[in-house]
Structures are given as structure tokens and as C-alpha cells.
Write an enzyme that holds these catalytic residues in place. Structure first.
Site, mmCIF file in Angstrom:
data_model
loop_
_atom_site.group_PDB
_atom_site.id
_atom_site.type_symbol
_atom_site.label_atom_id
_atom_site.label_comp_id
_atom_site.label_asym_id
_atom_site.label_seq_id
_atom_site.Cartn_x
_atom_site.Cartn_y
_atom_site.Cartn_z
ATOM 1 C CE1 TYR A 1 0.067 2.246 4.217
ATOM 2 C CE2 TYR A 1 0.957 0.012 4.594
ATOM 3 C CZ TYR A 1 0.650 1.123 4.922
ATOM 4 O OH TYR A 1 1.102 1.809 6.148
ATOM 5 C CE1 TYR B 1 -3.689 -6.915 13.421
ATOM 6 C CE2 TYR B 1 -3.676 -5.680 11.667
ATOM 7 C CZ TYR B 1 -3.088 -6.195 12.587
ATOM 8 O OH TYR B 1 -1.691 -5.751 12.919
ATOM 9 C CG ASP C 1 -5.893 2.829 8.732
ATOM 10 O OD1 ASP C 1 -6.522 3.360 9.666
ATOM 11 O OD2 ASP C 1 -4.491 2.634 9.100
ATOM 12 C CB SER D 1 -7.185 6.680 11.347
ATOM 13 O OG SER D 1 -7.639 7.579 12.519
ATOM 14 N N GLY E 1 -7.379 11.354 8.135
ATOM 15 C CA GLY E 1 -7.174 11.609 6.963
ATOM 16 C C GLY E 1 -7.506 10.636 5.836
#
Length: 384
Positions: free
Chosen positions: A37, A139, A146, A217, A219
Site C-alpha cells: 500500500y 485482525y 485506513d 486515520s 485523513g
């Protein structure tokens, strides 16, 4: 402008796909290059510079860089679909540009195959019960802000270009769910993460939310909203207008926490000059970009452009410095997350506390700051 062009040209001259000067997550830890990313952020920034300057060197650099990671069949270097990692979709956004720009049938096919590979991940990506993608397989049951930036602009563009908009409501609903679950009504800000199971150590046992507001985050979320809305067809009027409402609501909330002396934003958004907090570059740039682009596209009042320009100018003034003859963009948080790996600073538990966020290392010239800085710079050129 000249200083910024010299800055980015210096970064490009110092970078190859196997050793990018802007990907400190990889270079500092000696990781092998793979589809990721961070490079995705930087490649979008380089494409943006090509579009606003017309300098073909930027396009050629980005194309060559992307091609390093894509084989002739459209397979992606180091990419494993079954990691179900939202971050891995971010670099796929540039595949649409490459697919559209080439007339070579073989190249067109490999880019389309790569697009389909990324979309295949989304078709089987695990979700929480209300429909949002898990942030990563490692997770489970978690949504991070994000991930909206990493996935949703790609997802919407695929729907518009190749799928007859069949799943556009899925894209919209993932933003709607975040608005309803992760937004703090008292401040208008959004918590960094949400755990549906409420079992992860960093999550509140009642709400499932993390403890604090991390500016980058926020942003990511602002950029996700403006970039995804740009890809949305205006015929879906309700969703199109609602996305603009989410964008303005978020940015209005953020502007209340801007440092009055510098026009920049703190690492932990609402904690001001609490000891250890600092004015962070990547989040400030992302907010500046969302303000300027939103105003240019008519999603925000036209005067919001000046709000964004003031923030961008403040970054240039306070964070872009000349050291030993080279430009440095400083005070970029290297990385921050929730759970999983240890923190990389002095505070090792990624628990979402203030102490955690301010402990993560600050670095220079990392793409998570450089890319939104260049996104914002491109917006200043488009407005001339």
C-alpha cells in the site's frame, strides 16, 4: 513550486522498485519488495503529477515501477489473496490508469487480469455482520478507518467501469456503517478502529471502539470519501449527496482541532499540545487534500479550498526543510495500528492509547506523508 518539484524529482532519482526511498517500512527493516500500500500511495501521487504537469517522465516512471510488480499474466509480486488484507488493494487503483492508457493488447490484458485478481479478493473478503470488510485476516471482526481509503475508491471504480454499478450500494453502505458506528457524536471525529466481537484488548467492551482519534486515520477517511465520491455516478443521487454530507461533516469537525498558531494538526487529534503530542505531517496533508479537492469538485463550499491551501502552505513552511542540499519532508508518523505486531517506538503495546500513538517513530520522506503532500500540491495546480 520549484522546490516541491525538486523534492519529488530527488526522491524518484534515488528510488527503484526494489529500493524505494519513500517506503521506510520496507527499507528500515530489510523487507523484500512486494505489492504494497505504501508504494500504492506514491504511485497515485506520481500519476497525479503527470496529469497536472503533462510531464511524461512521471508517467513513464510510474508505469515502469508498477510493471516491476506485475507479470505478463497479471499476477502481482508477493500478493496473497488469502491474507484478505485491505491494504493490498490500494496499489490496484493505478491499474485502471494503466489499463486505459495502453493500446498494447498484451499489456491491456495483464492490467485487466490484475484488476480482476484484486476484485476477486473483495468478492470473498470476510466481513463483519453489517457488511464492512475485515481490515485484515489477522485482525478478524475489525474495521479500521485506513481500510476505507485502501479499498473503496478501487471498489467503486471497478463497479463503474466493469460491473454496471451492481454493487455500488455495498460501497456506500460501508461508509454509512462507519458513520453510524465509529463517529463520536460529541466531537464529530471518528475512532481509529472498531472490533465487532468486543474481545480484542484495545476495544471498549460496550462500544467495541478504540480509545482515541488518530489524525492520519481521519485523513485516510477524508481522502476515501472525496476519492470514492469522485468515482460515483451522479445518477445515484441520494448516495452521492450523502457522501458529500459525510465529507463536510468530518472536515468541519477536524477544522475545530487545527492548531491556531500553525494551521497544522496534532498526531492525536483532540489532545492539542499535551506533552508528547506533535504536529504531524501526513494527516495534515491528507486533510488539506480533501478540503481542496472537495471544493474543486463542488462537494464543499468553494471557500473550503482556502482552508486546505492554508494547511498545505503551513506544511511547506514548517515541515519541508533543506538539509545538506536535499529537501526533507519531516515529522511523518512511520506507522500506527491496533494490536498485532509490537509498536516500533518505546511503547510496545498497540493499544490505541495516547501514549502509544505519540511513541511511534517520526520519520522523513515516507510516502504516507509524501503522497498526500503531493496530492495536495496537485490540487493547488489544478486550481490555477
Amino acid at each position: 513550486m520549484k522546490e516541491i518539484i525538486n523534492f519529488v524529482n530527488g526522491l524518484l532519482a534515488a528510488s527503484t522498485p526494489s529500493a524505494p526511498a519513500w517506503n521506510l517500512e520496507y527499507t528500515l527493516h530489510g523487507k523484500k519488495p512486494k505489492w504494497n500500500y505504501v508504494d500504492g500511495c506514491m504511485m497515485k501521487a506520481i500519476f497525479d503529477l503527470y496529469y497536472v504537469t503533462g510531464n511524461r517522465d512521471y508517467f513513464d516512471f510510474a508505469k515502469g515501477y508498477m510493471d516491476y510488480y506485475i507479470d505478463g499474466e497479471g499476477r502481482l509480486l508477493g500478493y496473497d489473496i488469502y491474507e484478505y488484507n485491505c491494504d493490498h488493494i490500494n496499489m490496484g487503483k493505478m491499474l485502471f490508469d494503466l489499463h486505459q492508457a495502453t493500446d498494447d493488447a498484451n499489456h491491456k490484458e495483464k492490467y485487466r487480469n490484475a484488476i480482476e485478481l484484486q476484485y476477486t479478493q473483495l468478492r470473498s473478503h470476510p466481513r463483519i455482520k453489517v457488511g464492512n470488510f475485515w481490515h485484515k485476516m489477522i485482525y478478524p471482526n475489525q474495521v479500521w478507518l485506513d481500510g476505507l481509503y485502501m479499498v473503496q475508491p478501487f471498489y467503486m471504480e471497478y463497479e463503474m467501469r466493469f460491473n454496471g454499478c451492481r454493487n455500488y450500494k455495498d460501497v456506500f453502505n460501508q461508509f454509512k456503517n462507519v458513520f453510524e458506528i465509529m463517529r463520536d457524536p460529541a466531537t464529530g471525529l471518528y475512532f481509529h478502529g472498531y472490533d465487532e466481537s468486543r474481545e480484542v484488548f484495545w476495544s471498549d467492551r460496550i462500544t467495541g471502539l478504540s480509545k482515541n482519534f488518530w489524525t492520519r486515520s481521519l485523513g485516510w477517511l477524508a481522502m476515501a470519501l472525496v476519492d470514492t465520491t469522485e468515482k460515483t455516478n451522479e445518477q445515484f443521487f441520494y448516495e452521492y449527496i450523502t457522501m458529500q454530507y459525510y465529507l463536510k461533516d468530518l472536515l468541519d469537525a477536524l477544522l475545530r482541532y487545527k492548531c491556531k498558531e500553525t494551521n497544522l494538526f496534532f498526531q492525536v487529534t483532540d489532545q492539542g499540545d499535551r506533552e508528547g503530542n506533535y504536529l504531524e505531517t501526513s494527516g495534515s496533508c491528507a486533510i488539506a487534500y480533501a478540503l481542496m479537492k472537495g471544493a474543486r469538485l463542488g462537494y464543499l463550499p468553494v471557500y473550503y479550498f482556502e482552508y486546505g491551501k492554508e494547511i498545505f502552505d503551513a506544511v511547506v513552511k514548517h515541515k519541508l526543510t533543506l538539509e545538506n542540499g536535499n529537501f526533507i519532508l519531516k515529522d511523518i508518523c512511520l506507522v500506527a495500528g491496533l494490536g498485532g505486531m509490537p509498536g516500533q517506538g518505546t511503547y510496545k503495546e498497540r493499544d490505541g492509547t495516547f501514549e502509544y500513538y505519540v511513541s511511534e517513530p517520526r520519520v522523513n520522506n515516507d510516502a504516507k506523508g509524501v503522497a498526500p503532500f503531493l496530492f495536495a500540491f496537485s490540487e493547488t495546480i489544478k486550481n490555477k
